[in-house]
Enzyme design. Structure first.
Site, PDB file in Angstrom:
ATOM      1  N   SER A  86       3.933 -27.100  12.647  1.00 52.53           N
ATOM      2  CA  SER A  86       4.660 -26.336  13.665  1.00 52.53           C
ATOM      3  C   SER A  86       4.330 -24.843  13.713  1.00 52.53           C
ATOM      4  O   SER A  86       4.779 -24.159  14.610  1.00 52.53           O
ATOM      5  CB  SER A  86       6.169 -26.509  13.467  1.00 52.53           C
ATOM      6  OG  SER A  86       6.567 -27.790  13.893  1.00 52.53           O
ATOM      7  N   LYS A  89       2.974 -23.417  16.988  1.00 52.39           N
ATOM      8  CA  LYS A  89       3.813 -22.934  18.085  1.00 52.39           C
ATOM      9  C   LYS A  89       3.660 -21.428  18.298  1.00 52.39           C
ATOM     10  O   LYS A  89       3.918 -20.929  19.394  1.00 52.39           O
ATOM     11  CB  LYS A  89       5.284 -23.273  17.814  1.00 52.39           C
ATOM     12  CG  LYS A  89       5.609 -24.755  17.858  1.00 52.39           C
ATOM     13  CD  LYS A  89       7.095 -24.999  17.631  1.00 52.39           C
ATOM     14  CE  LYS A  89       7.474 -26.459  17.785  1.00 52.39           C
ATOM     15  NZ  LYS A  89       7.010 -27.289  16.669  1.00 52.39           N
ATOM     16  N   SER A 332      12.242 -24.920  16.115  1.00 53.32           N
ATOM     17  CA  SER A 332      10.973 -25.654  16.130  1.00 53.32           C
ATOM     18  C   SER A 332      11.013 -26.804  17.141  1.00 53.32           C
ATOM     19  O   SER A 332      10.745 -27.956  16.817  1.00 53.32           O
ATOM     20  CB  SER A 332      10.634 -26.177  14.730  1.00 53.32           C
ATOM     21  OG  SER A 332       9.253 -26.388  14.604  1.00 53.32           O
TER      22      SER A 332
END
Length: 542
Positions: A86, A89, A332
């Site tokens: 993640s 991102k 997230s």
């Protein structure tokens, strides 16, 4: 079903879009200078942390930069290709903010096909998705009210759901099939629905309410119109017997397999599950809203082709992406990340697809001096194991972001270490509490089986801003997260602090895919309760 830490190796070939990007994206860094730390003990302290036995058979890459100059302060395997999870991102949001602008919004429209005569629309009503990852049931209710306010009480044709703004492929390259029931792995559609204020898009709540002991429990959905059916049942056990209830969506179908029991007299248990075909799901909820406002649609709901000749009747605008990045980065949110990527591809490249969005991200990186050979990006959230990035590139991206006009909003949207407020601390709420990093370190976490990463910013005691990236891949057994946190604490404290040998943070015991109800806490290292993503392990989002 409990999610297991380890995944089976991917054996199928990479998709063409991944191969075409393999030599172009997300690796390397412009760091010709040798590390020159202002603190001469820093390198030794970080080396000591990273010599821990928990990293003996793992791969660890660490880069620390001076945020003001971009010069390296510390490096360890800066050019190793590692799985970002993640932390990817940060790349997606930076590109979207730069290319679309922080004020960009997603617009959902209700359109008419045909002619209105009196209170009847002779034709079809179209619900056209604009890619909004934050569309909620109350927004659909407001749109239905506008249809009624236009004097329409009967639609002689159909309700058409239009998701053609984005490609029809619902899942990203390399996404695991056994993630599909979990709310952190929603199907991606230009027309989708988020039932809650945290924008858990493409998913619905399943509420299991106990009845009398020995009788079936009641299973309901939120929203009520969710097109799910139930196979099997949850029984009601004796009072005080505990809860073993489980609900899991069967692959490729809107059917929940229900099993187990829930104690009589206990509070209802709430679970989350993804929904097959988000556009049809959204259409079902909108049809319910139309009926509530006295609008009858004669024919069954169907999918639009996108070629219908229609006129706008009503519209709804989302919050700006400058606002949406807060829930995305704090919690997230994978769905929002994928929508930002596809929207970037649609607006800047004319196609709402993963490949078009990645082409635009690549152009953003190149324009800002961050493109070097090798590496790979295939999605926007990091949910795919095909993604590869280097610590140097991640740190370079973080340093680049600090020079941008949108940086203050982006920095504030990153999780803040040890802060107990959910929409401040986010995925770092339970990490680094009681240390110099608390309310100091702003960083994005990223984890899946065998992967744990952290990239962000720390302010040293002398006020110097530091950019850091710590990426640990290919570990098994004991989590290295305390070591990752120790690096961030060292940067914030200016002096060494021994990493804890305790688990980094407790997590909720999973009851079933989608569970978000209270449950006993166990060690983060317990094999029976480990999960793949920080969304699950910290926030009980799965």
């Amino acid at each position: 079903m409990t999610a297991h830490l380890a995944r089976r190796p991917v054996r199928r070939a990479l998709p063409l879009v991944a191969l075409s990007l393999a030599a172009t994206l997300l690796v390397g860094s412009a760091h010709a200078d040798s590390p020159t730390p202002a603190d001469p003990t820093l390198a030794g302290d970080l080396d000591a942390i990273l010599s821990d036995a928990r990293l003996a058979n793992a791969q660890a890459g660490v880069v620390v930069l001076d945020a003001a100059t971009g010069k390296p302060v510390y490096q360890r395997q800066p050019d190793a290709l590692l799985t970002p999870a993640s932390t990817l991102k940060t790349v997606t949001t930076a590109a979207a903010l730069d290319l679309l602008g922080a004020d960009h919004r997603f617009t959902t429209e209700v359109r008419t096909v045909g002619t209105q005569r009196g209170s009847a629309l002779f034709g079809d009503l179209v619900l056209r998705g604009g890619g909004d990852p934050s569309l909620r049931p109350q927004d659909l209710d407001a749109l239905a009210a506008k249809v009624a306010d236009a004097g329409i009480t009967v639609v002689t044709g159909r309700l058409l759901t239009d998701a053609t703004r984005y490609e029809s492929t619902p899942l990203g390259p390399g996404w695991a099939w056994d993630d599909e029931p979990y709310s952190y792995s929603p199907q991606i559609s230009a027309l989708t629905l988020a039932p809650d204020a945290e924008y858990t898009m493409g998913a619905a709540q399943v509420i299991v309410t106990p009845g009398e002991a020995g009788q079936p429990a009641k299973i309901t959905f939120n929203p009520a119109e969710t097109p799910l059916t139930v196979s099997g049942q949850v029984t009601t056990g004796a009072a005080g017997s505990g809860t073993t209830a489980g609900v899991e969506r069967k692959r490729g179908a809107n059917v929940l397999a229900a099993s187990g029991s829930i104690a009589a007299g206990s509070a209802p248990a709430t679970y989350w599950t993804t929904v097959e075909n988000p556009a049809a799901y959204t259409g079902a909820v909108f049809a319910g809203a139309l009926a509530k406002h006295g609008v009858r649609v004669v024919q069954p709901t169907a999918a639009a082709t996108g070629s219908e000749q229609s006129q706008v009747l009503a519209s709804h605008d989302s919050a700006t992406i400058g606002e949406l990045i807060t829930p995305m980065l704090k919690l997230s949110n994978n769905g929002i990340a994928e929508h930002l990527l596809k929207e970037t591809g649609k607006v800047k490249g004319g196609t709402g697809s993963w490949s078009a969005g990645i082409t635009q991200v690549r152009a953003f990186l190149k324009a800002n001096g961050l493109e070097l050979p090798a590496g790979r990006q295939v999605d926007g959230s990091g949910l795919s194991r095909y993604d590869l990035v280097t610590p140097a590139k991640m740190a370079g991206l973080m340093q680049l972001a600090s020079t941008k006009p949108w940086f203050d909003a982006w920095y504030a949207a990153l999780p803040v270490a040890g802060n107990s407020a959910r929409m401040v601390g986010g995925t770092l709420t339970a990490r680094m509490r009681g240390t110099a990093a608390q309310d100091n370190v702003h960083a994005k976490s990223g984890s899946m089986g065998g992967v744990d990463n952290l990239t962000g910013y720390a302010t040293a005691p002398d006020g110097r801003k530091l950019v850091f990236t710590v990426m640990v891949n290919n570990f098994a057994g004991t989590s290295p997260r305390p070591l990752i946190d120790a690096v961030a604490v060292r940067l914030a404290a200016g002096h060494p602090a021994a990493p804890s040998t305790a688990p980094a943070a407790p997590k909720q015991l999973q009851q079933a895919p989608g569970a978000r109800s209270a449950a006993p806490q166990q060690s983060a290292d317990s094999p029976s309760t480990q999960t793949r993503w920080e969304d699950c392990e910290l926030l009980a989002r799965c």
